[in-house]
Structure formats: structure tokens, C-alpha cells
Scaffold this active site. Structure first.
Site, PDB file in Angstrom:
ATOM      1  N   CYS A   2     -49.779 -32.444  19.853  1.00 28.16           N
ATOM      2  CA  CYS A   2     -50.922 -31.911  19.117  1.00 28.16           C
ATOM      3  C   CYS A   2     -52.213 -32.137  19.900  1.00 28.16           C
ATOM      4  CB  CYS A   2     -51.085 -32.521  17.728  1.00 28.16           C
ATOM      5  SG  CYS A   2     -49.663 -32.339  16.650  1.00 28.16           S
ATOM      6  N   ARG A  27     -49.762 -30.828  26.021  1.00 29.89           N
ATOM      7  CA  ARG A  27     -49.346 -31.807  25.023  1.00 29.89           C
ATOM      8  C   ARG A  27     -48.208 -31.289  24.149  1.00 29.89           C
ATOM      9  NH1 ARG A  27     -53.164 -35.895  24.322  1.00 29.89           N
ATOM     10  NH2 ARG A  27     -52.611 -36.242  22.154  1.00 29.89           N
ATOM     11  N   TRP A  74     -47.985 -29.568  16.766  1.00 31.91           N
ATOM     12  CA  TRP A  74     -46.561 -29.786  17.033  1.00 31.91           C
ATOM     13  C   TRP A  74     -45.962 -30.273  15.723  1.00 31.91           C
ATOM     14  CZ3 TRP A  74     -42.892 -33.855  17.594  1.00 31.91           C
ATOM     15  CH2 TRP A  74     -41.802 -33.571  18.421  1.00 31.91           C
ATOM     16  N   ASN A  98     -54.305 -35.163  14.018  1.00 34.79           N
ATOM     17  CA  ASN A  98     -53.123 -35.590  14.767  1.00 34.79           C
ATOM     18  C   ASN A  98     -52.596 -36.870  14.141  1.00 34.79           C
ATOM     19  OD1 ASN A  98     -53.628 -33.534  16.561  1.00 34.79           O
ATOM     20  ND2 ASN A  98     -54.315 -34.856  18.232  1.00 34.79           N
ATOM     21  N   GLY A  99     -51.286 -37.061  14.197  1.00 38.94           N
ATOM     22  CA  GLY A  99     -50.691 -38.277  13.653  1.00 38.94           C
ATOM     23  C   GLY A  99     -49.820 -37.974  12.447  1.00 38.94           C
ATOM     24  N   GLU A 482     -33.421 -40.376  36.129  1.00 41.80           N
ATOM     25  CA  GLU A 482     -34.631 -39.552  36.155  1.00 41.80           C
ATOM     26  C   GLU A 482     -34.328 -38.127  36.619  1.00 41.80           C
ATOM     27  OE1 GLU A 482     -38.692 -38.354  36.087  1.00 41.80           O
ATOM     28  OE2 GLU A 482     -37.450 -39.778  34.974  1.00 41.80           O
ATOM     29  N   LYS A 486     -35.021 -34.815  34.341  1.00 42.25           N
ATOM     30  CA  LYS A 486     -35.842 -33.687  34.778  1.00 42.25           C
ATOM     31  C   LYS A 486     -35.102 -32.372  34.566  1.00 42.25           C
ATOM     32  CE  LYS A 486     -39.552 -35.477  35.679  1.00 42.25           C
ATOM     33  NZ  LYS A 486     -39.201 -36.244  34.483  1.00 42.25           N
ATOM     34  N   GLU A 489     -34.906 -31.580  30.833  1.00 45.46           N
ATOM     35  CA  GLU A 489     -36.190 -31.267  30.222  1.00 45.46           C
ATOM     36  C   GLU A 489     -36.613 -29.823  30.456  1.00 45.46           C
ATOM     37  OE1 GLU A 489     -39.024 -35.172  30.157  1.00 45.46           O
ATOM     38  OE2 GLU A 489     -38.590 -34.327  32.119  1.00 45.46           O
ATOM     39  N   HIS A 505     -14.973 -45.306  35.227  1.00 44.01           N
ATOM     40  CA  HIS A 505     -14.796 -45.849  33.882  1.00 44.01           C
ATOM     41  C   HIS A 505     -15.102 -44.796  32.812  1.00 44.01           C
ATOM     42  CE1 HIS A 505     -14.143 -49.993  35.197  1.00 44.01           C
ATOM     43  NE2 HIS A 505     -15.062 -49.765  36.110  1.00 44.01           N
ATOM     44  N   LYS A 604     -46.247 -33.664  25.877  1.00 47.52           N
ATOM     45  CA  LYS A 604     -46.621 -34.521  26.998  1.00 47.52           C
ATOM     46  C   LYS A 604     -46.875 -35.952  26.549  1.00 47.52           C
ATOM     47  CE  LYS A 604     -47.768 -35.376  31.253  1.00 47.52           C
ATOM     48  NZ  LYS A 604     -46.698 -35.382  32.271  1.00 47.52           N
TER      49      LYS A 604
END
Length: 609
Positions: A2, A27, A74, A98-99, A482, A486, A489, A505, A604
Site C-alpha cells: 500500500c 510496494r 493491497w 495503510n495497516g 535465494e 527469485k 517471485e 534424502h 515490496k
């Protein structure tokens, strides 16, 4: 997640707010809206989807006025829709938020019983109705906002306008970031710095529980009881151009190629050359405090958690202090054993990550000193920590982190060197050797980026894959994680990162002729073992993409593709090996046609739990 932008001054608010929202797109959001106040009347325009949809609405129905607030949402409460988009209006009061308001259901029921009608499914709308109710009872805009915020429980950053007091804009925060920009005869408020950089570099960072009242001529900051707070503006050195694409197709590609500069900036001024000594200007913990530590927690989320895992290797190897790494969202719920001799290191690109901020407060509440590693000066985590190591990546707009991650690794390396030297673990010769290696890093990252063309061709060969496996050992295991993250995402391809030694395993059952396996194999003391893992993959028909720093002729028989990186000290090698993984994810995503900079469902800066 947001974004808020607010403006009060002499200019038309709408273009300023639209520009600011555009700079906050990184964001993550699913709807957007703007409200302006002109001639004592508030008007609102909202649209589901991208800002282009809101701009189309504004072309048909423009908004006038020199006071305004805007928002990119969002979804948390209520599906993405125009009705649920902000701003929300009630009885002459308009709010963006926001929140998360945790007690919004109880407040909604209370307000309904008093005759209030709700139009949306959001938690935010209750704030507008609360302010409306208190304003009707007291006739004081500022007092109404204070009373309303006193009733809500949860996290918020808000910006609020009132039709009956058109020369005021009020903003407040608790647990969500909010920054004030000072202009000449005008003021700005936003969730993040880039929204205002083209208008001012003079910024004031609000603390939790603070409220600011703007008029075009002045601003006042108070706490929620009305007591004044003294605030000093800070000059932000980022230029607006640093947040533009600069000719690159996507922000992520630009930021990937900015890593040599970002790494050099993070190193600059922190090495006392010839001595191998590290100067961390904002650490604010003395040698005696650091020498008395018996344990370190490193706490982070997402990509920063992968940096934390590398940090464990660095600190334990160079400073010989036991390190425990926690995902921030788990840390405070497991009642960790923390003492005054424990140091908690919090890693966050934005410095506003809600779970990491909560973990910081948990650790400090148990008596631990705290050090933040973050990219944003005066962010909440930086302010609440005992010390901070700033990375100097500049603004990172792409949701998938690149330069923020590598500069976090550099910051951790500097911290590990400083601890090792302070505690007498590293002698002068070893320190000088490692700092000399660090100074070569920006150039070697540039060399790694020269693989871009070859990686683009690899992406063409493997873009049809539905799954990937990434394998690494030791300090390369977090890089395998990582690399897989990536790819997930931004391309939406399923990918797993695993310690290479764990392959047999379980994950080995997945390997067939359709599965690409990315194996990170630097020439360290696990090289031969990783090569054995590579042979196990090839024996089962898997396609091997090898990343190494060795010119080894034997590898050509064991890998389908080999990418050779420059050599550097093993402690710094993760910063090089992640570069081709970033580029591979990028090129596959581009070929698949996904939204590289704003992947679906992601934000973000995750500022809610």
C-alpha cells in the site's frame, strides 16, 4: 505494501499525487484512488487495477484542488474492487490508510448501532466514520482525529481531510511508515521517500504515536494527546533519477546492473586501509560490549533471511560467536532465550518490515542490544535499534530484491570483520587480506554481469521448464534458496533450494530429463563433494547448470551449461554466485511475459503481519 501520498499547498494536488503514487508502485497494489478538497467540497476518484485505470477515470472526470490525498491499496480486508479502494468517505471526512485495524468489526458494529452506514468491506472505513462522529460531537477536526485513533487497535498510517476545515491536512502513524516532505509554501506526506523526491529532499520521519497537522504555511507535530514534539528535517541525498529506469527495460534489470556501484558505496569510508580495520560509523556499540557477547540472533524475512543465513557463516567463521538465524514472523512467538549478553541483528531493506520490527521490540524487551542492517535512513527499525549499519544501495523499486540483498551481504561481512578484530580472533594480516579482497568486489561483480548475454540464451533453453532445483553447500546453500526464490517471485515457476548434501534424502526423487538443476560449485573445500552431487543428477537425466569459479575441464562432462565467475575469497563468493541467479530469473520472467517489477500478489515492503 500500500502507498499513501498527500499534498497541501498552492499547486494542483492531483498531478503531484499521481506522480507520487507512480513512484510507490513497487510496494504492490490492486486498486488506487485520489480525493481532493476544493471550494469546501471533497471529490473522490477510484479504480481497480493499475494506476493507468485511475488515470483513465481522471481524464473523463478531472479533480481540482490544492489539497489532496491518494492511495494504492493491497487488499487485506475485502476483495480488490473499486468500492473497497481508498480513499474512504463519511460525512465530510475522507481517509486513506495503510495497516490493519484489528478491532474494526467491533467498531463497525458499534457505529452501525449509532446509525452509520458502511459502503465497503474494509477496516479503513471505520476510521472515517469515527472521525465523522467525533467531529459532529466536538466540532474540532484535530480533536476528532485524536479521539478516533484512540479507539482503534492495530497498525496504521493515515492521511485525513475534512470539508469543514479545508486548510488542514492531518496525518498520523502507528506501526506503518510515514514520511513528511517540506517544501516552500507546501507540504507532502507519503509512505516512502521516492514519492516526494522530485519536489523536495527535506524529510521528517514520524515516530509511532505522532500526528502532524499541515496548513499551507506551517506544520505541527504532536503526540496523540496533543503534546508538541520537536522534529528536525533531514536532507536526503538520493536524486530523483536514482529512482528512474535509466534506459533499462525494467527496474530489476537496472538494479541488478547497479550492484557494483551500490557495493562500492556500502564499502566506502568503512575500511581503514593498511590496517584491515573496519569503521562502522553508526554501530554505537563499544568494543567492551561486543567483546562480552556470547550469542547473536540474526532475524529477518524473505530475501533478507537468506542474507542472514550467509551472515551466520561469516560471523561464526570470522568472529567465533555462535549465531542463530530466525525468520522474524516466528521469532517472537517462540519465546526465544535472550540475555543482556545476546546481540540481535535485524535485517530489513525498508527498515519497516512489520514482523522484523516486532522481533526487534521482543528482543529489546528481553534485554538484548539490537543492531539494524537496512537501506533507509531514519526508518523505524533503524531508529529503534541501539546501532545501525546502513547499506547504500539507493532506492530499490523492483519487488524482487537484487542490490539490497548484495549490499546486506557486504554489511554483514563488514560487521563480521569488525567483530573478529574487536574480539581478537582475526589478526592484522588476515584482516588486511580480507579487506583487500573486499575492495576488489565491485570490479568482480562487473565481470559477473558480463555473463548477461550467455544467461539470456540459457533462459531461452529452459523457459519451458515447470520446476527448477537449486543446490549449494555451506555458505552457498542460502544462495540456492535465494536463486529459487527469485525464480518463483517473478516467473511463477516452482523452484526449490536445497543443501546439495541433502539431495539424496528426498529431492533426488524429482530428478528426470525435464528438471533443470542449478548447482553452485565454487572451488572451496566442498568442491569435490558438490561435483559428486552433480554426477548424481546427470546419472538420472537431469539438466545441470553449473556456476563455478574454476576452469575445470572435467566439468564439461558433468554439466550441460557452465558459467564461470571470477575468483574471490570464499567469504565473499556468495555475492558473486547470486548474480547469475538474479539474471537467470529475470530473463526467464521476461520470456514468459510476467510483470517483472510488480509480480502478482507481492509487495515490496510488508508492513502488516
Amino acid at each position: 505494501m500500500c502507498g499513501i501520498v498527500g499534498y497541501i499547498g498552492q499547486q494542483q494536488a492531483t498531478p503531484i499525487i499521481l506522480d507520487g503514487l507512480r513512484r510507490l508502485e513497487y510496494r504492490g497494489y490492486d486498486s488506487a484512488g485520489i480525493a481532493t478538497l476544493d471550494g469546501g467540497k471533497i471529490e473522490i476518484r477510484r479504480a481497480q487495477g493499475k494506476l493507468a485505470n485511475l488515470e483513465a477515470v481522471l481524464l473523463q472526470r478531472p479533480l481540482e484542488g490544492s489539497r489532496g490525498i491518494g492511495h494504492t491499496r493491497w487488499a487485506t480486508h475485502g476483495r480488490p474492487s473499486e468500492t473497497n479502494a481508498h480513499p474512504h468517505f463519511a460525512g465530510g471526512i475522507v481517509v486513506v490508510h495503510n495497516g490493519i485495524i484489528e478491532n474494526y468489526q467491533q467498531l463497525r458494529e458499534k457505529l452501525r448501532a449509532l446509525g452509520h452506514n458502511f459502503r465497503s468491506e474494509t477496516d479503513t472505513e471505520v476510521i472515517a466514520h469515527l472521525v465523522e462522529r467525533h467531529y459532529k460531537e466536538g466540532g474540532d477536526f484535530e480533536g476528532a482525529v485524536r479521539l478516533a485513533l484512540g479507539e482503534v487497535r492495530g497498525a496504521y498510517a493515515v492521511a485525513i481531510l475534512c470539508e469543514k476545515e479545508p486548510d488542514k491536512l492531518i496525518a498520523a502513524k502507528l506501526g506503518s511508515p510515514l514520511v513528511v516532505g517540506q517544501g516552500v509554501g507546501e507540504y507532502f506526506v507519503a509512505s516512502d521517500i521516492p514519492a516526494m523526491l522530485s519536489h523536495t529532499r527535506e524529510m521528517i520521519f514520524l515516530e509511532d504515536g505522532e500526528m502532524v497537522v499541515f496548513t499551507p504555511e506551517a506544520m505541527r507535530v504532536t503526540d496523540l494527546s496533543g503534546a508538541p514534539r520537536e522534529k528536525t528535517a533531514k536532507t536526503i541525498t538520493w536524486s530523483p533519477l536514482m529512482a528512474e529506469k535509466g534506459g533499462y527495460r525494467h527496474f530489476m534489470l537496472k538494479e541488478t546492473h547497479e550492484q557494483p556501484r551500490a557495493i562500492a558505496d556500502t564499502i566506502a569510508g568503512r575500511i581503514v586501509e593498511g590496517e584491515g580495520r573496519i569503521h562502522l560509523e553508526d554501530l554505537r556499540l563499544g568494543d567492551e560490549e561486543l567483546g562480552s557477547l556470547d550469542k547473536i540472533f540474526i532475524v529477518a524475512c524473505g530475501t533478507s533471511w537468506h542474507a542472514a543465513l550467509v551472515g551466520k557463516f561469516l560471523i561464526e567463521r570470522l568472529a567465533r560467536i555462535p549465531v542463530e538465524v530466525d525468520i522474524a514472523s516466528e521469532f517472537r512467538y517462540r519465546d526465544p532465550i535472550v540475555t543482556p549478553r545476546t546481540l540481535t541483528v535485524l535485517i530489513s531493506q525498508s527498515g519497516e518490515t512489520a514482523d522484523t520490527l516486532a522481533a526487534l521490540r521482543e528482543a529489546r524487551g528481553k534485554g538484548s542490544k539490537a543492531v539494524a542492517i537496512c537501506n533507509v535512513v531514519e526508518s523505524s527499525i533503524a531508529r529503534e535499534s541501539d546501532g545501525v549499519i546502513y547499506t547504500h544501495a539507493g532506492p530499490e523499486i523492483g519487488v524482487a530484491s537484487t542490490k539490497a540483498f548484495t549490499t546486506q551481504l557486504v554489511a554483514l561481512f563488514l560487521f563480521a570483520l569488525h567483530l573478529g578484530k574487536t574480539r581478537g580472533i582475526l589478526d592484522a594480516e588476515r584482516s588486511r587480506a580480507l579487506t583487500a579482497e573486499l575492495l576488489t568486489l565491485p570490479r568482480k561483480v562487473e565481470e559477473a554481469l558480463l555473463l548477461d548475454g550467455a544467461i539470456e540464451q540459457i533462459a531461452r533453453d529452459f523457459v519451458g521448464a515447470t520446476d527448477f532445483l537449486y543446490l549449494g553447500r555451506g555458505n552457498q546453500y542460502p544462495i540456492a534458496l535465494e536463486g529459487a526464490l527469485k525464480l518463483k517471485e517473478i516467473s511463477y515457476i516452482h523452484a526449490e533450494g536445497y543443501p546439495a548434501g541433502e539431495m539424496k534424502h528426498g529431492p533426488i526423487a524429482l530428478i528426470d530429463e525435464q528438471l533443470p538443476v542449478v548447482i553452485i560449485a565454487p572451488g572451496n573445500d566442498t568442491y569435490e563433494k558438490v561435483i559428486s552431487n552433480m554426477e548424481e543428477v546427470r546419472a538420472r537425466g537431469g539438466k545441470v547448470i553449473a556456476i563455478t569459479d574454476r576452469e575445470d575441464s572435467d566439468l564439461s562432462d558433468k554439466a550441460d551449461v557452465i558459467l564461470v565467475l571470477p575468483q574471490i575469497a570464499d567469504e565473499l563468493m556468495p555475492i558473486l554466485t547470486v548474480i547469475p541467479l538474479q539474471l537467470l530469473a529475470y530473463h526467464i520472467a521476461v520470456l514468459k511475459g510476467t510483470d517483472v517489477d510488480q509480480p502478482r500478489n507481492l509487495a515490496k515492503s510488508v508492513t502488516v503481519e
